[in-house]
Motif scaffolding. Structure first.
Motif, mmCIF file in Angstrom:
data_model
loop_
_atom_site.group_PDB
_atom_site.id
_atom_site.type_symbol
_atom_site.label_atom_id
_atom_site.label_comp_id
_atom_site.label_asym_id
_atom_site.label_seq_id
_atom_site.Cartn_x
_atom_site.Cartn_y
_atom_site.Cartn_z
ATOM 1 N N THR A 84 0.817 -1.215 0.000
ATOM 2 C CA THR A 84 0.000 0.000 0.000
ATOM 3 C C THR A 84 0.851 1.267 0.000
ATOM 4 O O THR A 84 0.637 2.140 -0.846
ATOM 5 C CB THR A 84 -0.983 -0.001 1.181
ATOM 6 N N PRO A 85 1.818 1.402 0.905
ATOM 7 C CA PRO A 85 2.560 2.665 0.949
ATOM 8 C C PRO A 85 3.367 2.974 -0.309
ATOM 9 O O PRO A 85 3.385 4.119 -0.759
ATOM 10 C CB PRO A 85 3.499 2.505 2.146
ATOM 11 N N ARG A 86 4.026 1.988 -0.874
ATOM 12 C CA ARG A 86 4.875 2.261 -2.041
ATOM 13 C C ARG A 86 4.088 2.856 -3.192
ATOM 14 O O ARG A 86 4.473 3.904 -3.721
ATOM 15 C CB ARG A 86 5.627 1.005 -2.482
ATOM 16 N N PRO A 87 2.987 2.235 -3.627
ATOM 17 C CA PRO A 87 2.234 2.842 -4.732
ATOM 18 C C PRO A 87 1.667 4.224 -4.391
ATOM 19 O O PRO A 87 1.683 5.124 -5.232
ATOM 20 C CB PRO A 87 1.108 1.847 -4.996
ATOM 21 N N THR B 78 2.793 7.626 -6.341
ATOM 22 C CA THR B 78 1.779 8.462 -6.978
ATOM 23 C C THR B 78 1.869 9.897 -6.476
ATOM 24 O O THR B 78 1.841 10.846 -7.275
ATOM 25 C CB THR B 78 0.372 7.895 -6.717
ATOM 26 N N VAL B 79 1.971 10.062 -5.172
ATOM 27 C CA VAL B 79 2.062 11.403 -4.584
ATOM 28 C C VAL B 79 3.308 12.120 -5.096
ATOM 29 O O VAL B 79 3.241 13.266 -5.547
ATOM 30 C CB VAL B 79 2.046 11.333 -3.039
ATOM 31 N N LEU C 59 -4.486 14.845 -1.304
ATOM 32 C CA LEU C 59 -3.776 13.858 -0.490
ATOM 33 C C LEU C 59 -4.727 13.061 0.391
ATOM 34 O O LEU C 59 -4.612 11.843 0.501
ATOM 35 C CB LEU C 59 -2.707 14.553 0.347
ATOM 36 N N HIS C 60 -5.700 13.737 0.991
ATOM 37 C CA HIS C 60 -6.674 13.037 1.837
ATOM 38 C C HIS C 60 -7.572 12.130 1.005
ATOM 39 O O HIS C 60 -7.837 10.994 1.386
ATOM 40 C CB HIS C 60 -7.529 14.038 2.628
ATOM 41 N N GLY D 64 4.302 9.358 5.539
ATOM 42 C CA GLY D 64 5.025 9.405 4.269
ATOM 43 C C GLY D 64 4.420 10.421 3.315
ATOM 44 O O GLY D 64 5.141 11.178 2.650
ATOM 45 N N VAL D 65 3.103 10.458 3.258
ATOM 46 C CA VAL D 65 2.412 11.433 2.409
ATOM 47 C C VAL D 65 2.701 12.846 2.903
ATOM 48 O O VAL D 65 2.972 13.753 2.108
ATOM 49 C CB VAL D 65 0.892 11.138 2.372
ATOM 50 N N ALA D 66 2.679 13.047 4.216
ATOM 51 C CA ALA D 66 2.964 14.369 4.792
ATOM 52 C C ALA D 66 4.387 14.808 4.467
ATOM 53 O O ALA D 66 4.635 15.990 4.183
ATOM 54 C CB ALA D 66 2.745 14.345 6.301
#
Length: 181
Positions: free
Chosen positions: A57-60, A64-65, A107-108, A144-146
Motif C-alpha cells: 500500500t505505501p509504495r504505490p 503516486t504522490v 492527499l486526503h 510518508g504522504v505528509a
C-alpha cells in the motif's frame, strides 16, 4: 484539457496576470488529482505482478504522490508569474497558499480511496495486513504522504523565491523566520 501555449519559456493563456496563471495551475492540479487513484492502482498492479508484497500500500501511494507533486513543480516552474509586489512572509512566497490549494484535498482523498479500495481488492485479500490496514500502518502511510507534501511545499517556495530574486526584486524588506520585530 487546458488551453495553454508555451511561449518564451513560460505558459501563457488568454488572460494575463498571476490570477490567470494560478487558475491554470489549479485546473492542472485538479485534473492530475482526478487521475491519481488510477495511477496508484497501476503502481499496485506492478507491485503485485512482481510478486513483491513488501509495503504494497505505501509504495504505490507514495510513488503516486511524489510523481504528481514533481509534475506540479515542473508546471509551476513554467508559469510566467509576475513576482513584483509579491510579499515574502515568514520566509516563503505569499503565493504559497494559491500554489498549495489544488492539492489540499488531493492527499486526503487519495489515501481514503486507497484504504477503501484495499478492503474490497481480491488480490489483497491474501495479504491480510494490506487488505485491512491497521491504524499504525495507516499512520505510517500518512506520515510518508505528509513528508512528500512538506518537500513539495518547500520546493515550491524555493522556486517562487528564486524567481523573485532572478528578476532582481528586493526581498530585504520582507518578513522571514528568525527576524525580530
Amino acid at each position: 484539457m487546458l488551453d495553454v501555449a508555451i511561449a518564451g519559456g513560460g505558459l501563457t493563456g488568454h488572460s494575463s496576470g498571476n490570477a490567470a496563471y494560478l487558475a491554470q495551475f489549479s485546473a492542472w492540479g485538479q485534473a492530475r488529482s482526478d487521475h491519481a487513484f488510477d495511477s496508484d492502482r497501476q503502481n499496485l498492479k506492478e507491485c503485485l505482478s512482481e510478486q513483491d508484497r513488501y509495503q504494497l500500500t505505501p509504495r504505490p501511494v507514495l510513488e503516486t504522490v511524489e510523481a504528481t507533486l514533481d509534475e506540479a513543480l515542473v508546471f509551476l516552474g513554467q508559469l510566467d508569474l509576475d513576482m513584483a509586489g509579491i510579499a515574502v512572509e515568514n520566509g516563503g512566497s505569499a503565493l504559497m497558499l494559491e500554489t498549495q490549494a489544488p492539492f489540499r484535498s488531493f492527499l486526503h482523498t487519495l489515501t481514503d480511496d486507497v484504504i477503501a479500495f484495499n478492503r474490497t481488492c481480491c488480490a489483497l485479500s491474501n495479504v491480510p495486513y494490506e487488505h485491512k490496514l491497521s491504524n499504525d500502518y495507516k499512520q505510517r502511510i500518512l506520515r510518508g504522504v505528509a513528508a512528500g507534501w512538506r518537500e513539495f511545499s518547500l520546493a515550491a517556495s524555493r522556486l517562487l523565491l528564486s524567481r523573485a530574486e532572478a528578476r532582481g526584486l528586493d526581498l530585504s524588506g520582507s518578513h522571514s523566520f528568525g527576524e525580530l520585530s
